[in-house]
Structures are given as C-alpha cells and as structure tokens.
Design a protein around this motif. Structure first.
Motif, mmCIF file in Angstrom:
data_model
loop_
_atom_site.group_PDB
_atom_site.id
_atom_site.type_symbol
_atom_site.label_atom_id
_atom_site.label_comp_id
_atom_site.label_asym_id
_atom_site.label_seq_id
_atom_site.Cartn_x
_atom_site.Cartn_y
_atom_site.Cartn_z
ATOM 1 N N UNK A 118 38.832 46.810 47.693
ATOM 2 C CA UNK A 118 38.330 46.434 46.376
ATOM 3 C C UNK A 118 39.084 45.224 45.827
ATOM 4 N N UNK A 119 40.400 45.228 45.969
ATOM 5 C CA UNK A 119 41.200 44.088 45.514
ATOM 6 C C UNK A 119 40.802 42.827 46.283
ATOM 7 N N UNK A 120 40.609 42.958 47.593
ATOM 8 C CA UNK A 120 40.215 41.811 48.413
ATOM 9 C C UNK A 120 38.839 41.291 48.008
ATOM 10 N N UNK A 121 37.908 42.200 47.708
ATOM 11 C CA UNK A 121 36.581 41.774 47.249
ATOM 12 C C UNK A 121 36.685 41.028 45.920
ATOM 13 N N UNK A 122 37.544 41.526 45.023
ATOM 14 C CA UNK A 122 37.745 40.843 43.751
ATOM 15 C C UNK A 122 38.326 39.450 43.915
ATOM 16 N N UNK A 335 33.047 39.776 39.412
ATOM 17 C CA UNK A 335 33.475 40.647 40.504
ATOM 18 C C UNK A 335 34.947 41.022 40.362
ATOM 19 N N UNK A 336 35.764 40.074 39.932
ATOM 20 C CA UNK A 336 37.182 40.369 39.767
ATOM 21 C C UNK A 336 37.436 41.444 38.728
ATOM 22 N N UNK A 337 36.767 41.331 37.575
ATOM 23 C CA UNK A 337 36.947 42.319 36.512
ATOM 24 C C UNK A 337 36.407 43.681 36.922
ATOM 25 N N UNK A 359 44.766 38.111 36.295
ATOM 26 C CA UNK A 359 45.268 36.746 36.102
ATOM 27 C C UNK A 359 44.618 35.793 37.100
ATOM 28 N N UNK A 360 44.563 36.205 38.359
ATOM 29 C CA UNK A 360 43.907 35.391 39.383
ATOM 30 C C UNK A 360 42.453 35.127 39.006
#
Length: 380
Positions: A118-122, A335-337, A359-360
């Motif tokens: 999930x983090x990688x997708x974001x 997508x990040x949020x 932040x990213x």
C-alpha cells in the motif's frame, strides 16, 4: 455577536472559504487539493471543528467517488488498444518496480508485505483524476496531453487491480467473495444502464450525470463495505459507462464529461478538507519529516528514471516531450492520501511512515505547478 461554536455558522464559513479561497490561491501555484488539506488541518487541529462530522463525510464521499467516476469515464479503449505495446511496457515496468519498492519497505521498516505494498502504491501511482483536471492549466500540445492521459490511466487501472488483490489477499475466501461481488457489479451495471436508457432517460432530460453520480456513490459504498475502497466501485462505474454509446460515444458525451468535471470540481475540495481535518498532532514528527524527505530524495528520481527509460525504449518519437510527460505524472495526491488512510486504519502502520508518505504526497503533487508555466486565465 457571532457564535463560532454554532454548527450553522461553521458550515457557512466552511462553504464560503472552501469554495473560493483555494481557487484564489491557484494564482500562487498552489493546487486546490493542497490548500484544501491545510484549511482542513487548521479547522481540525486549530479550531477543533468538524471532528466526526457526518455531513462533511458525505460531501467528501461525493468528491472522491465523482472524481474516480470521471477518471473511469475518461478511459478510451480505442486509444489504449492503439498503443497497447507502449502502455503495457510502461505498466509492467512500473508494477515490477512497485513490488520491488514494497519488498524494500517491508524489509527496512519491518512491516507486513501487504501494508508495504500500500505504501509503495501511494508512492508510485499517479493520481489520474487530479492530473487530468490540472492539464488544462498548462499549454501542452495534443500529443503531450494524449500520452500523459494514456499513461496515467493505464497505470491507475493496474494500481487499482493491485490494490484490490492486496486488500483481499488475506484469505482465498475474501479474495473469492470480493471478486464475485465485483463480477456481479460488472454484470449489473450494463443492465442498469440499459434500463435507464429505456425507462428513465427518454422522460427525464439531462438526468445522465445525476444517474452516474448516484450509481458511483452506491457502488463506491459497496466496495468500501467489502474491504476495498470507494475508488474501486466508482472507477468501475465510469469505466463501464465509457463504453456505452449514450454515455461515452455520442454527441452528448462531451457535455456529460464537462458536467461530471464541474461536479467533482465542486465536491473534491471537501474530500481534501476532510483528509486535513483527520490529521492528528502525532503525524507531525521529526522522524516523519526525515522519512518524507528520504522518500522524495529516492523515489522522485526513481520515477523520473522509470518514465524516461520507458519512453526511450517504447516511445522514441515522443522523447523530446519527456520532461512534460514525466513531470506531469509525478502527482500522487489522491492515491497517496487514500493509501495512507488505509495503511493507518487497517494495518496500523507506524505513524512516522504515514507521516512520511503524506509529506511525499503533498510535495510531489505541487512539483508540476512550479515547473510548468500556467496558461493565463480567460478574460471575463
């Protein structure tokens, strides 16, 4: 004297400020989504307003579902089929890198592989709706807009598929039952469209947009209930609708698309505002800042290299446009949020990692606004 603790007064201030101020800040190269998030942070952390507010929740749902309905509606199979080799090569390369990034995050932060995915997708997935809505701000050529749109859509489709598998892979039973529900929706939606064309559209003029929005909201809630997210159901509604002649291949399609864009442009600030209200003080840490800066220093160059290399091998005719296409694909705001929220709520990912991802996401999403020259607004 005005009582600021009065709910009606708070709503009045919310609508007045949120629908005007972010648009004014566009002149300073600040995207509406970013300014809306910081307004939400100010209302939530600064004033303590709208915590657990049901009306704001519904407005934010309308924003996110209408945005992904629009993104799905923008899919054009003929365009994707026309350049399927180039797009498939880019998608395969990006998904491979995403899984490698997930594995590295899994090892480095000692979190589960599903959460790391999930983090990688974001980190790796461009936010198509946000990008498409921003394209009109820059003076890109038709060819540049075509490839930005096509690459963003193809990557988002594959990312949504990977998201669905990741969230439902806890057990084969979950994956199987959720897949059956999506298949059922895929069968039911064309049938509902046909019934709408036959029994409603002829007698209810210009009801197409309202029908699509309602359908996207219902399907978004369904996919949220089965453990994926609103965006999956809403995207599916637009994706299937785009292939219907009455919606996507008729003289009315441009009008429908324009009205959809106006609708989500009105409601999407509420989604960002709601996200900002949900930020807590423990998200703002030095460790989170360091992780965010590390993400930016590592993954922005990686994503640029990924797109550059893909264009070098598969799109040599558009190599001169590499800067415009690559930088335009950097924003990951939606997508990040979404990935940050799911990772926090469902997988209890440490807050410093969530903070770093946020932040990213915020910084990557403002890069195009500061690199490209904006087209002057039309005179009124």
């Amino acid at each position: 004297m005005i009582n600021l603790q009065n709910t009606e007064v708070q709503y009045l201030l919310l609508f007045t400020i949120l629908l005007i101020l972010p648009k004014l800040l566009l002149r300073f190269q600040i995207p509406i989504g970013i300014s809306s998030i910081f307004l939400g942070i100010g209302a939530g952390l600064g004033l303590g307003w709208f915590q657990g507010d049901d009306l704001l929740l519904m407005l934010s749902r309308l924003g996110i579902t209408s945005l992904f309905l629009f993104a799905g509606f923008e899919v054009e199979f003929e365009e994707l089929k026309q350049n399927w080799k180039e797009l498939l090569g880019g998608v395969a390369q990006t998904m491979s890198i995403t899984l490698v990034v997930a594995f590295v995050i899994h090892l480095f932060f000692s979190i589960g592989f599903r959460a790391a995915t999930l983090i990688a997708l974001g980190i790796m997935t461009p936010s198509t709706g946000f990008i498409l809505n921003s394209l009109k701000n820059y003076g890109f050529s038709e060819g540049q807009e075509y490839w930005i749109r096509s690459k963003a859509i193809s990557k988002e489709i594959s990312a949504i598929l990977l998201l669905f598998i990741t969230l439902q892979s806890e057990s084969l039973v979950n994956l199987g039952s959720s897949t059956l529900i999506l298949v059922a929706l895929s069968i039911f939606l064309p049938l509902s469209y046909k019934l709408f064309f036959k029994y409603i559209a002829p007698y209810a003029k210009d009801s197409e947009v309202g029908f699509l929005i309602l359908t996207a909201l219902i399907c978004g809630v369904i996919t949220k209930k089965i453990g994926t997210y609103y965006l999956v159901g809403a995207f599916l509604v637009g994706f299937i609708a785009s292939e219907f002649k009455h919606f996507g291949k008729s003289e009315k399609s441009e009008e429908i698309l324009k009205n959809l864009q106006m609708f989500f442009s009105f409601f999407i600030p509420f989604y960002f505002f709601k996200a900002g209200v949900g930020f807590t003080e423990d998200l703002f840490t030095l460790e989170g800042l360091y992780i965010g800066l590390a993400f930016l220093g590592i993954f922005i160059p990686l994503r640029i290299f990924n797109t550059y290399s893909n264009m070098k091998f598969f799109m040599q005719d558009f190599w001169p446009d590499r800067k415009e296409i690559t930088v335009s694909l950097l924003p990951t705001l939606i997508f990040g949020l979404v990935m940050a929220q799911i990772a926090k709520e469902r997988f209890q990912v440490p807050l410093e990692i969530i903070s770093g991802l946020v932040i990213y996401t915020l910084v990557s999403s403002v890069i195009p606004a500061f690199i490209f020259k904006k087209v002057p607004p039309e005179n009124y």
